[in-house]
Design an enzyme around this catalytic site. Structure first.
Site, PDB file in Angstrom:
ATOM      1  N   LEU A  13       0.891  -1.149   0.006  1.00  0.00           N
ATOM      2  CA  LEU A  13      -0.008   0.100  -0.138  1.00  0.00           C
ATOM      3  C   LEU A  13       0.896   1.194   0.018  1.00  0.00           C
ATOM      4  CD1 LEU A  13      -3.015  -1.081   2.662  1.00  0.00           C
ATOM      5  CD2 LEU A  13      -2.906  -1.097  -0.080  1.00  0.00           C
ATOM      6  N   THR A  31       9.963   7.661   2.785  1.00  0.00           N
ATOM      7  CA  THR A  31      10.719   6.863   3.407  1.00  0.00           C
ATOM      8  C   THR A  31      10.740   5.543   3.181  1.00  0.00           C
ATOM      9  OG1 THR A  31      10.050   6.808   5.466  1.00  0.00           O
ATOM     10  CG2 THR A  31      10.880   8.826   4.995  1.00  0.00           C
ATOM     11  N   ASP A  55      14.827   3.461   8.808  1.00  0.00           N
ATOM     12  CA  ASP A  55      14.294   2.380   9.675  1.00  0.00           C
ATOM     13  C   ASP A  55      13.434   2.715  10.675  1.00  0.00           C
ATOM     14  OD1 ASP A  55      13.712   0.147  11.321  1.00  0.00           O
ATOM     15  OD2 ASP A  55      15.748  -0.751  11.142  1.00  0.00           O
ATOM     16  N   ASN A  82       2.934   3.965   7.687  1.00  0.00           N
ATOM     17  CA  ASN A  82       2.706   2.851   6.834  1.00  0.00           C
ATOM     18  C   ASN A  82       3.487   1.675   7.127  1.00  0.00           C
ATOM     19  OD1 ASN A  82       1.283   1.253   4.614  1.00  0.00           O
ATOM     20  ND2 ASN A  82       3.506   1.503   3.771  1.00  0.00           N
ATOM     21  N   SER A 133      -3.379   0.747  10.326  1.00  0.00           N
ATOM     22  CA  SER A 133      -3.498  -0.307  11.177  1.00  0.00           C
ATOM     23  C   SER A 133      -3.966  -1.555  10.403  1.00  0.00           C
ATOM     24  CB  SER A 133      -4.506  -0.085  12.203  1.00  0.00           C
ATOM     25  OG  SER A 133      -4.839  -1.080  13.193  1.00  0.00           O
ATOM     26  N   TYR A 147       1.080  -9.646  15.957  1.00  0.00           N
ATOM     27  CA  TYR A 147       0.616  -8.418  15.058  1.00  0.00           C
ATOM     28  C   TYR A 147      -0.655  -7.887  15.946  1.00  0.00           C
ATOM     29  CZ  TYR A 147      -0.945  -6.425  10.702  1.00  0.00           C
ATOM     30  OH  TYR A 147      -1.366  -5.680   9.550  1.00  0.00           O
ATOM     31  N   LYS A 151      -1.174  -3.719  16.679  1.00  0.00           N
ATOM     32  CA  LYS A 151      -2.278  -2.999  15.981  1.00  0.00           C
ATOM     33  C   LYS A 151      -3.283  -2.295  17.182  1.00  0.00           C
ATOM     34  CE  LYS A 151      -0.853  -3.164  11.842  1.00  0.00           C
ATOM     35  NZ  LYS A 151       0.058  -2.021  11.098  1.00  0.00           N
ATOM     36  N   THR A 182      -1.984  -7.717  -1.919  1.00  0.00           N
ATOM     37  CA  THR A 182      -0.693  -6.938  -2.200  1.00  0.00           C
ATOM     38  C   THR A 182       0.201  -8.196  -1.957  1.00  0.00           C
ATOM     39  OG1 THR A 182      -0.625  -6.389   0.363  1.00  0.00           O
ATOM     40  CG2 THR A 182      -1.747  -4.875  -1.193  1.00  0.00           C
TER      41      THR A 182
END
Length: 273
Positions: A13, A31, A55, A82, A133, A147, A151, A182
């Site tokens: 994305l 970035t 990073d 992101n 998120s 994960y 989030k 994706t």
């Protein structure tokens, strides 16, 4: 036209958002850990694209890069968190280092980008922050415990932040995509599998993902355009669920949690002093 600062622009994305914004005439500060990945876009769009190596788990680097982006570009209208890390395994299977990387990237990294940007956004008197998120910031699936931990944590931070910065004309939107077509699945990090989980919900979800049969119904192009369009909505929407599965699963989770809470009403009120 606006200026956007986006982390994690090498793929998925983030890359698509960068491409679409540039194509629509916006300016982008992109970035990523390997800047050369965007050489094709730099050749095409020139000064419209500002690129920096970053990073997000390196806090000092985050501060330096954000400060330089504002210094070089002047006003930045939208900051997009992101960059992400996805650890896919049962809770017992992960290594300590993987857990730390999950939290450092998705939680601390996003928080530090936001903290670095806030003084600049306050000084210019306006701005938007989009926090990418997931539907997994409101609901859960087996094999994604760490994960989800990241989030759910960043959503709590953003919901609080929205109340703190609204007096400065800074809007916060939490973007909650469902499963999209994706390269997200291919970028997930795994851990050695424990046979004990083979016949559990964790094993079932693992097999779905491994076989390529886990449903991916979200349209990345439509999701990215919705992110761009929401900038023109005032006040900023606090959350945007994007995808049929995101809506369905988040709603089911909220309904279930509300039912559990209501069932405990008598118990909760009995504890009043």
């Amino acid at each position: 036209m606006k200026t956007w600062f986006i982390t994690g622009t090498s793929s998925g994305l983030g890359r698509l958002l960068t491409e679409k914004l540039l194509n629509q005439g916006h300016r982008v500060a992109a970035t990523l850990r390997k800047p050369e990945v965007l050489n094709d876009l730099k050749a095409k769009y020139g000064d419209k694209l500002w690129i920096a190596q970053l990073d997000v788990s390196n806090t000092q680097s985050v501060k330096d890069v954000v400060d330089k982006a504002f210094a070089d570009l002047g006003q930045i209208d939208v900051v997009v968190n992101n960059a992400g890390y996805a650890l896919f395994c049962a809770a017992e299977e992960a290594s300590d280092d993987q857990i730390i990387q999950q939290i450092n990237t998705n939680v601390i990294g996003s928080i530090q980008v936001t903290r670095a940007a806030l003084p600049h956004l306050r000084a210019q008197g306006e701005g938007r922050i989009l926090q990418v998120s997931s539907a997994g910031g409101q609901t859960t699936y087996p094999n994604f415990s760490y994960y989800h931990a990241s989030k759910w944590a960043i959503e709590g931070f953003c919901e609080t932040l929205a109340q703190e910065v609204s007096p400065f004309n800074i809007g916060i939107t939490i973007v909650e995509p469902g499963a999209h077509k994706t390269d997200f699945g291919g970028s997930m990090v795994t851990a050695p599998v424990l046979d004990a989980y083979d016949k559990t919900p964790a094993g079932y979800v693992r097999r779905l993902v491994d076989s390529g049969t886990f449903p991916l119904t979200g349209d990345p192009d439509k999701t990215v355009q919705a992110m761009i369009d929401c900038i023109n909505t005032t006040p900023a929407p606090l959350r945007m669920a994007l995808g049929k599965d995101a809506y369905t699963d988040i709603r089911a989770s909220l309904v279930s949690r509300l039912a559990e809470l209501d069932a405990q009403k008598e118990l909760a009120l009995s504890s009043i002093v």
